[in-house]
Design an enzyme around this catalytic site. Structure first.
Site, PDB file in Angstrom:
ATOM      1  N   ASP A  16      69.322  49.450  13.566  1.00  0.00           N
ATOM      2  CA  ASP A  16      71.352  49.092  13.766  1.00  0.00           C
ATOM      3  C   ASP A  16      71.346  49.893  14.941  1.00  0.00           C
ATOM      4  O   ASP A  16      72.384  49.481  15.312  1.00  0.00           O
ATOM      5  CB  ASP A  16      72.124  49.417  12.115  1.00  0.00           C
ATOM      6  CG  ASP A  16      72.682  49.346  12.268  1.00  0.00           C
ATOM      7  OD1 ASP A  16      73.700  48.024  13.391  1.00  0.00           O
ATOM      8  OD2 ASP A  16      74.477  50.400  11.651  1.00  0.00           O
ATOM      9  N   CYS A 240      78.456  47.597  16.026  1.00  0.00           N
ATOM     10  CA  CYS A 240      77.992  46.766  16.117  1.00  0.00           C
ATOM     11  C   CYS A 240      78.426  45.827  16.663  1.00  0.00           C
ATOM     12  O   CYS A 240      79.640  45.757  17.323  1.00  0.00           O
ATOM     13  CB  CYS A 240      79.129  46.423  14.653  1.00  0.00           C
ATOM     14  SG  CYS A 240      79.139  44.452  14.230  1.00  0.00           S
TER      15      CYS A 240
END
Length: 302
Positions: A16, A240
């Site tokens: 991530d 993100c």
């Protein structure tokens, strides 16, 4: 207030965290980072994503990373798997856990994958079944559970609905993510309390971004409800790529510093994580985003 005595930290930096980096991070650097994090004592490291390299070029080295890491007994090495092709690749790479995902925001789901929440989660039914058939741990991740860049507020009942859908797919653990970092402590508790009513408290995780500087406060608020799993990213790497306005994950070093101060056992060596953060930050050519990590390094260096 009785806080959990032990907390599991899921380190998400290698996946991530690094997936957004524009400059290529070679497999050998990712392998070294994962190995440093494993040695630091993390019980779970999110190491790879078997996704199209067209959409996430940084993850094209996932197989090489999974093949190259020095696996430690008892450590779960996770991989993101958006479809059966990804699952099969993760299985071949000997991932201990596969991660499926969905949004609690209808607008976010439509904007990013052009289908409804219900349709998106139904697409994971074959992956979930295959994971169970092969004895692979299954984790569900729910994005935009606290707010959405397109629709704003996300109703609590929408969060409950997606948690129930993930539960019914057979997820062993479910992450509740503040993708754009808008939550504050009272809101964090309302969302996590809603999730607790739909799933086991000991298998729910908080994934908080620090966009407005609220992540540590939100983690503490979740601890008060009995949540004992949290995600964080070494050196505060990542955000993100599909959520407008999303900035970095909460830095692992900051979370560990707080947990140590609270007397909560994580089993993770903070000094080793500070070193891992310094390693990847040096490679990326920038200062770590961890305030605790930077302070500890400065103190160490006199």
């Amino acid at each position: 207030m009785n806080l959990p005595k032990k907390v599991k930290i899921v380190e998400v930096g290698p996946r991530d965290g690094l997936q957004n980096e524009k400059e290529n991070v070679p497999a050998e650097v990712k392998i070294a980072l994962v190995d440093r994090l494993s040695a630091a004592g993390f019980p779970n490291v999110e190491a790879a994503a078997f996704v199209s390299p067209k959409w996430v070029p940084q993850m094209a080295t996932s197989r090489a990373v999974m093949d190259g890491i020095a696996r430690r007994d008892g450590v779960i090495y996770s991989a993101l798997t958006p479809n059966m092709q990804g699952f099969e690749a993760a299985l071949a790479a000997k991932a201990d856990e596969v991660v499926i995902f969905g949004s609690a925001s209808e607008a976010f789901s439509q904007r990013n994958i052009n289908c409804s929440i219900a349709e998106s989660i139904a697409r994971f039914e074959p992956v979930a079944k295959a994971a169970k058939d092969h004895g692979v741990r299954l984790r569900g991740s729910i994005s935009t559970a606290f707010g959405c860049p397109y629709q704003g507020e996300v109703p609590l009942e929408a969060v409950a609905d997606v948690v129930a859908r993930m539960r019914d797919l057979g997820c062993d653990e479910i992450d509740i993510a503040d993708t754009i970092g808008v939550a504050t402590p009272r809101h964090a508790q309302a969302v996590m309390a809603t999730a607790i009513r739909a799933f086991r408290v000991d298998a729910l995780a908080g994934h908080f971004h620090d966009t407005y500087g609220q992540a540590l406060a939100n983690i503490y608020a979740s601890l008060e409800l009995g949540i004992s799993i949290f995600h964080s990213s070494v050196a505060g790497l990542g955000g993100c790529p599909y959520a407008k306005g999303a900035t970095g994950n909460i830095a692992t070093e900051d979370v560990l510093y707080m947990m140590n101060g609270l007397g909560i056992d994580t089993g993770v060596d903070l000094d080793a994580v500070v070193d891992a953060g310094a390693y990847i930050s040096q490679f990326l050519g920038r200062k770590s985003s961890s305030r605790a990590g930077n302070a500890l390094l400065a103190k160490r260096n006199g």
